[in-house]
Design a protein around this motif. Structure first.
Motif, PDB file in Angstrom:
ATOM      1  N   TRP A 121      53.951  57.071  64.564  1.00  0.00           N
ATOM      2  CA  TRP A 121      53.133  55.898  64.843  1.00  0.00           C
ATOM      3  C   TRP A 121      53.246  55.490  66.311  1.00  0.00           C
ATOM      4  N   ILE A 147      48.326  45.126  62.658  1.00  0.00           N
ATOM      5  CA  ILE A 147      49.496  44.736  61.867  1.00  0.00           C
ATOM      6  C   ILE A 147      49.945  43.311  62.157  1.00  0.00           C
ATOM      7  N   ASP A 199      55.716  47.407  59.579  1.00  0.00           N
ATOM      8  CA  ASP A 199      54.406  47.124  58.996  1.00  0.00           C
ATOM      9  C   ASP A 199      53.799  45.826  59.519  1.00  0.00           C
ATOM     10  N   ASP A 201      55.231  42.650  59.202  1.00  0.00           N
ATOM     11  CA  ASP A 201      55.646  41.456  58.460  1.00  0.00           C
ATOM     12  C   ASP A 201      56.863  40.808  59.131  1.00  0.00           C
TER      13      ASP A 201
END
Length: 360
Positions: A121, A147, A199, A201
């Protein structure tokens, strides 16, 4: 959370600012940064350090290079702020375009800013039409996915540095977007250092459950770095007086806009080092061995900060112009980018460029 708190043990480090005979500020002295709990004290020397006397030119002709992140094979990804291009750069080869991010809305200090890499990524922080946001995409292909978004944007103070910490979480330096009150509002991501999962969060163990905020009271964070003991450093632009290097601890308030530089209010954490804004206006940061390296824009120099104690030293003053980003490659070499094409510098032949200093 307990491991993170131990890794970033609370401390207060004194900064002394001396004056030369002509009244000008001399190089500031930083007291040794205490070892984290249960870890050995920093060593005095490192077996391999960047050789600042042996510059090598990696790339020239870049357009406001900003973010810089390394791939496992040692090549680098470089973000061009205004063109929204992500280039792959390797010593001895021509840069190649990996991707251009169509959603970037460049203007002022905004545009394509920080980069980070984790596994396959690539993460990018950029200014979009309505906000600053973070996307990720796979190097192997696929569309970018947002994200994290909703970070206030402005013509300046967009923050933009992102980096994965030793704990595998994504840390994000944001700016106050020119609205000072944002920095003290815990529900606003502007003027903060955020800690996210890969991710996007809020990371488990953050100081406030369900919140992405790791620390607050920042004006414009554009440098993040960790030393070998996991202690985190945040580099911050001041307004008119003091730029700062802060030892970042979870839940701490770093004072902006109530305090610029060192203060006497114990509600706010003091910087471990401060410079006058003409001497620094710092952006990127990296640690190699026992030295914190800080790239200075207005100051047009590379500051070397000894974490074992001693005086900060300015390197290359005026030689390469404005310096934006500094990073340590997997082979231990130090990479440094100029920022003379950003509308505020004096463009030299070949600008903007990336320099590499090999490890010895």
């Amino acid at each position: 959370m307990a491991s993170i708190r131990r890794a970033l043990a609370a401390t207060s480090v004194a900064v002394l600012t001396a004056c030369s005979a002509n009244g000008e500020a001399a190089a500031p002295t930083v007291a040794p940064v205490p070892a984290r709990s249960g870890a050995p004290a920093p060593s005095v020397t490192s077996p391999r350090t960047p050789d600042l006397s042996a510059p090598e030119t990696v790339a020239t002709g870049l357009d406001v290079p900003w973010g810089l992140a390394f791939l496992p094979d040692g090549t680098a990804l470089v973000a061009e702020r205004d063109t929204a291009r992500i280039l792959q750069v390797r010593p001895g080869g021509e840069p190649t375009e990996l991707r251009r991010l169509a959603a970037v809305d460049a203007g002022g200090e905004g545009g394509l800013l920080g980069l980070a890499v984790k596994d396959d990524w690539v993460y990018a922080y950029f200014t979009a039409a309505d906000d600053n946001r973070i996307v990720r995409f796979r190097r192997s292909g696929g569309d970018p996915e947002v994200i994290f978004d909703g970070i206030a944007k402005a013509g300046n103070h967009n923050g933009g540095r992102i980096a994965f910490g030793p704990d595998g979480m994504l840390y994000v330096g944001t700016g106050d977007a020119g609205e000072r009150s944002r920095s003290q509002d815990r529900d606003d991501p502007a003027g903060k250092i955020l800690r996210l999962t890969p991710d996007g969060d809020p990371a488990p163990g953050n100081p406030w459950s369900g919140s992405p905020v790791w620390s607050l009271g920042h004006r414009n964070v554009q440098g993040l770095a960790w030393d070998a003991q996991g202690r985190m450093y945040g580099i911050e632009f001041g307004q008119n007086q003091w730029d700062e290097v802060n030892l970042i601890e979870p839940g701490k308030n770093y004072g902006w806009p109530e305090v610029e530089g060192r203060g006497s209010d114990d509600r706010y954490a003091n910087p471990i080092l401060q410079w006058g804004t003409d001497e620094a206006s710092p952006s990127g940061a990296a640690v190699a061995g026992d030295t914190l390296y800080v790239a200075a824009l207005k100051g047009e120099r590379l500051w070397t900060v000894p974490l074992g104690g001693g005086s900060a030293k300015a390197e290359f003053t005026g030689r390469y112009g404005r310096l934006r980003t500094v990073a340590v490659a997997p082979d231990g070499s130090l990479w440094l980018t100029t920022s003379n094409t950003d509308g505020r510098g004096d463009i030299r032949d070949g600008d903007d460029r990336i320099l590499r200093f090999p490890a010895r």
